[in-house]
Design a protein around this motif. Structure first.
Motif, PDB file in Angstrom:
ATOM      1  N   UNK A 168      48.153  44.042  48.668  1.00 12.79           N
ATOM      2  CA  UNK A 168      48.761  43.979  47.340  1.00 12.79           C
ATOM      3  C   UNK A 168      47.718  43.624  46.291  1.00 12.79           C
ATOM      4  N   UNK A 169      46.859  42.635  46.595  1.00 10.26           N
ATOM      5  CA  UNK A 169      45.822  42.248  45.652  1.00 10.26           C
ATOM      6  C   UNK A 169      44.840  43.370  45.386  1.00 10.26           C
ATOM      7  N   UNK A 170      44.458  44.078  46.462  1.00  8.22           N
ATOM      8  CA  UNK A 170      43.522  45.195  46.295  1.00  8.22           C
ATOM      9  C   UNK A 170      44.140  46.297  45.441  1.00  8.22           C
ATOM     10  N   UNK A 171      45.435  46.538  45.616  1.00 14.44           N
ATOM     11  CA  UNK A 171      46.122  47.589  44.855  1.00 14.44           C
ATOM     12  C   UNK A 171      46.209  47.222  43.378  1.00 14.44           C
ATOM     13  N   UNK A 172      46.570  45.982  43.074  1.00 12.76           N
ATOM     14  CA  UNK A 172      46.581  45.543  41.680  1.00 12.76           C
ATOM     15  C   UNK A 172      45.182  45.640  41.074  1.00 12.76           C
ATOM     16  N   UNK A 173      44.167  45.314  41.891  1.00 11.51           N
ATOM     17  CA  UNK A 173      42.803  45.417  41.401  1.00 11.51           C
ATOM     18  C   UNK A 173      42.409  46.840  41.060  1.00 11.51           C
ATOM     19  N   UNK A 174      42.819  47.792  41.900  1.00 13.96           N
ATOM     20  CA  UNK A 174      42.540  49.205  41.616  1.00 13.96           C
ATOM     21  C   UNK A 174      43.244  49.648  40.339  1.00 13.96           C
ATOM     22  N   UNK A 175      44.482  49.190  40.182  1.00 13.74           N
ATOM     23  CA  UNK A 175      45.211  49.537  38.967  1.00 13.74           C
ATOM     24  C   UNK A 175      44.583  48.948  37.723  1.00 13.74           C
ATOM     25  N   UNK A 176      43.998  47.755  37.865  1.00 11.26           N
ATOM     26  CA  UNK A 176      43.381  47.091  36.710  1.00 11.26           C
ATOM     27  C   UNK A 176      42.188  47.863  36.174  1.00 11.26           C
ATOM     28  N   UNK A 177      41.562  48.685  37.028  1.00  7.69           N
ATOM     29  CA  UNK A 177      40.393  49.452  36.595  1.00  7.69           C
ATOM     30  C   UNK A 177      40.762  50.734  35.849  1.00  7.69           C
ATOM     31  N   UNK A 178      42.033  51.074  35.828  1.00  9.15           N
ATOM     32  CA  UNK A 178      42.473  52.286  35.123  1.00  9.15           C
ATOM     33  C   UNK A 178      42.444  52.031  33.615  1.00  9.15           C
ATOM     34  N   UNK A 179      41.834  52.915  32.839  1.00 11.55           N
ATOM     35  CA  UNK A 179      41.811  52.728  31.383  1.00 11.55           C
ATOM     36  C   UNK A 179      43.222  52.548  30.824  1.00 11.55           C
ATOM     37  N   UNK A 180      43.375  51.520  30.012  1.00 11.71           N
ATOM     38  CA  UNK A 180      44.665  51.240  29.404  1.00 11.71           C
ATOM     39  C   UNK A 180      45.518  50.268  30.188  1.00 11.71           C
ATOM     40  N   UNK A 181      45.109  49.892  31.408  1.00 10.60           N
ATOM     41  CA  UNK A 181      45.876  48.935  32.198  1.00 10.60           C
ATOM     42  C   UNK A 181      45.839  47.562  31.520  1.00 10.60           C
ATOM     43  N   UNK A 182      46.942  46.822  31.536  1.00  8.46           N
ATOM     44  CA  UNK A 182      46.972  45.511  30.871  1.00  8.46           C
ATOM     45  C   UNK A 182      46.147  44.480  31.641  1.00  8.46           C
ATOM     46  N   UNK A 183      45.666  43.464  30.965  1.00 10.91           N
ATOM     47  CA  UNK A 183      44.828  42.435  31.618  1.00 10.91           C
ATOM     48  C   UNK A 183      45.518  41.717  32.766  1.00 10.91           C
ATOM     49  N   UNK A 184      46.856  41.608  32.715  1.00 11.40           N
ATOM     50  CA  UNK A 184      47.545  40.851  33.766  1.00 11.40           C
ATOM     51  C   UNK A 184      47.450  41.516  35.132  1.00 11.40           C
ATOM     52  N   UNK A 185      47.100  42.819  35.179  1.00  7.95           N
ATOM     53  CA  UNK A 185      46.923  43.468  36.474  1.00  7.95           C
ATOM     54  C   UNK A 185      45.776  42.817  37.250  1.00  7.95           C
ATOM     55  N   UNK A 186      44.681  42.508  36.575  1.00  5.48           N
ATOM     56  CA  UNK A 186      43.554  41.825  37.222  1.00  5.48           C
ATOM     57  C   UNK A 186      43.949  40.406  37.635  1.00  5.48           C
ATOM     58  N   UNK A 187      44.746  39.741  36.783  1.00  2.00           N
ATOM     59  CA  UNK A 187      45.202  38.393  37.113  1.00  2.00           C
ATOM     60  C   UNK A 187      46.102  38.410  38.352  1.00  2.00           C
ATOM     61  N   UNK A 188      46.909  39.456  38.491  1.00  2.00           N
ATOM     62  CA  UNK A 188      47.786  39.571  39.657  1.00  2.00           C
ATOM     63  C   UNK A 188      46.976  39.751  40.927  1.00  2.00           C
ATOM     64  N   UNK A 189      45.836  40.401  40.832  1.00  2.00           N
ATOM     65  CA  UNK A 189      44.972  40.562  42.000  1.00  2.00           C
ATOM     66  C   UNK A 189      44.566  39.194  42.542  1.00  2.00           C
ATOM     67  N   UNK A 190      44.126  38.309  41.659  1.00  2.00           N
ATOM     68  CA  UNK A 190      43.716  36.974  42.085  1.00  2.00           C
ATOM     69  C   UNK A 190      44.907  36.168  42.588  1.00  2.00           C
ATOM     70  N   UNK A 191      46.049  36.293  41.919  1.00  2.00           N
ATOM     71  CA  UNK A 191      47.224  35.517  42.313  1.00  2.00           C
ATOM     72  C   UNK A 191      47.718  35.921  43.696  1.00  2.00           C
ATOM     73  N   UNK A 192      47.662  37.212  44.002  1.00  3.73           N
ATOM     74  CA  UNK A 192      48.107  37.684  45.315  1.00  3.73           C
ATOM     75  C   UNK A 192      47.312  37.030  46.436  1.00  3.73           C
ATOM     76  N   UNK A 193      46.010  36.936  46.244  1.00  5.10           N
ATOM     77  CA  UNK A 193      45.148  36.351  47.265  1.00  5.10           C
ATOM     78  C   UNK A 193      45.407  34.850  47.382  1.00  5.10           C
ATOM     79  N   UNK A 194      45.604  34.169  46.248  1.00  7.83           N
ATOM     80  CA  UNK A 194      45.720  32.716  46.242  1.00  7.83           C
ATOM     81  C   UNK A 194      47.116  32.223  46.620  1.00  7.83           C
ATOM     82  N   UNK A 195      48.159  32.890  46.089  1.00 14.09           N
ATOM     83  CA  UNK A 195      49.521  32.369  46.274  1.00 14.09           C
ATOM     84  C   UNK A 195      50.536  33.507  46.306  1.00 14.09           C
ATOM     85  N   UNK A 196      50.282  34.497  47.156  1.00 11.81           N
ATOM     86  CA  UNK A 196      51.125  35.686  47.168  1.00 11.81           C
ATOM     87  C   UNK A 196      52.583  35.438  47.445  1.00 11.81           C
TER      88      UNK A 196
END
Length: 304
Positions: A168-196
């Motif tokens: 899940x974290x890796x998928x949110x991270x991939x989505x965060x790299x898409x132009x126009x993706x909101x900043x919270x997508x990258x934050x969700x990547x970290x949250x999934x790993x820490x407290x999924x």
């Protein structure tokens, strides 16, 4: 452009529309006529034409055919829910017999790969029916629409549901790299790993789903899950108040008045009788002879 040429063009456009509608109606009748007659002993129907076959028969009107399959998938699951003897949340249909849902959604997306709603619906409903198909259709959507970050969000949701927080974290991270993706997508990547598996993560997922989705059913499901998460938090506070009362009185409260002061201290909303209110404004109920708290059967907060 002369009037004559304008009239010819308009007539050709009208003829094209008519031919398209006739083609789709003919295709629908063909599919229906090649299915078996209704039989109470037949538990499930099946698709008699693959998505690619329907695509060839649609004579280029793939969008209209995709709409037809999309509507059919909604009607299909709607009938199943209506025929169920109990209330069914849209994201927990595992006990329903939905063998046809994945093929219907798959056919709709084969006919129109840029049709986002069926992918979104597949991510929401299919994990409880066929997890592998839910992931496959989500990845199919991402491959066909690499610039749509929301599809990465939906695939991340599927992985989160199956508690695969790393994926899940890796998928949110991939989505965060898409132009126009909101900043919270990258934050969700970290949250999934820490407290999924935390409630805070669940709240964030459903809050984003509610804000970002254009589908009314998806928004309603997310709204109810947010109510449920808030109810979990409130019930934890109520149980603490009950526990404190038990330590003092050596018994569980016989009514909400016994713990109303403690509930107010925890800033819970109370009605005139002192009963705490759930997020849908229905009073909670004392259960297990006052030692536990439950939801009123009339509330719109999901019971499970």
């Amino acid at each position: 452009m002369t009037r004559k040429r304008w009239v010819i063009r308009e007539r050709m456009l009208l003829l094209t529309i008519v031919v398209g509608l006739v083609s789709i109606v003919g295709l629908a009748r063909y599919i229906d006529s090649h299915q078996p007659a209704n039989d109470r002993n037949v538990d499930e129907e099946r698709l008699y034409l693959s998505g690619n076959t329907v695509k060839r028969m649609a004579l280029g009107f793939n969008g209209l055919a995709a709409d037809w399959y999309w509507m059919r998938s909604l009607q299909y699951i709607g009938r199943k829910i209506l025929n169920s003897p109990e209330r069914v949340p849209l994201d927990d249909v595992s006990h329903l017999d939905l063998k046809l849902l994945a093929p219907l959604l798959d056919t709709a997306t084969t006919l129109d790969p840029q049709f986002i709603e069926p992918y979104e619906y597949a991510a929401l409903v299919l994990p409880g029916v066929d997890e592998a198909e839910a992931i496959r259709i989500a990845k199919k959507g991402i491959a066909a629409n690499p610039s749509v970050w929301r599809l990465q969000q939906h695939l991340g949701y599927i992985y989160w549901q199956k508690k695969d927080f790393k994926a899940a974290g890796a998928t949110y991270g991939e989505g965060a790299r898409i132009p126009g993706a909101p900043p919270w997508m990258e934050a969700m990547k970290a949250r999934m790993v820490a407290e999924g598996g935390s409630r805070d993560t669940a709240r964030e997922i459903y809050q984003r789903m509610y804000q970002e989705s254009d589908d009314a059913d998806v928004k309603e499901m997310a709204r109810k899950r947010l109510l449920q998460i808030q109810s979990f938090v409130e019930r934890d506070l109520i149980l603490r108040a009950i526990g404190e009362y038990y330590k003092r009185a050596k018994r569980c409260p016989s009514s909400w008045k016994d713990v109303s002061d403690a509930l107010r201290e925890r800033r819970l909303r109370l009605d005139a009788s002192g009963a705490p209110l759930d997020p849908a404004d229905m009073p909670y109920v004392l259960a297990k002879e006052g030692c536990d708290v439950g939801l009123d059967w009339r509330t719109s907060v999901p019971q499970k």
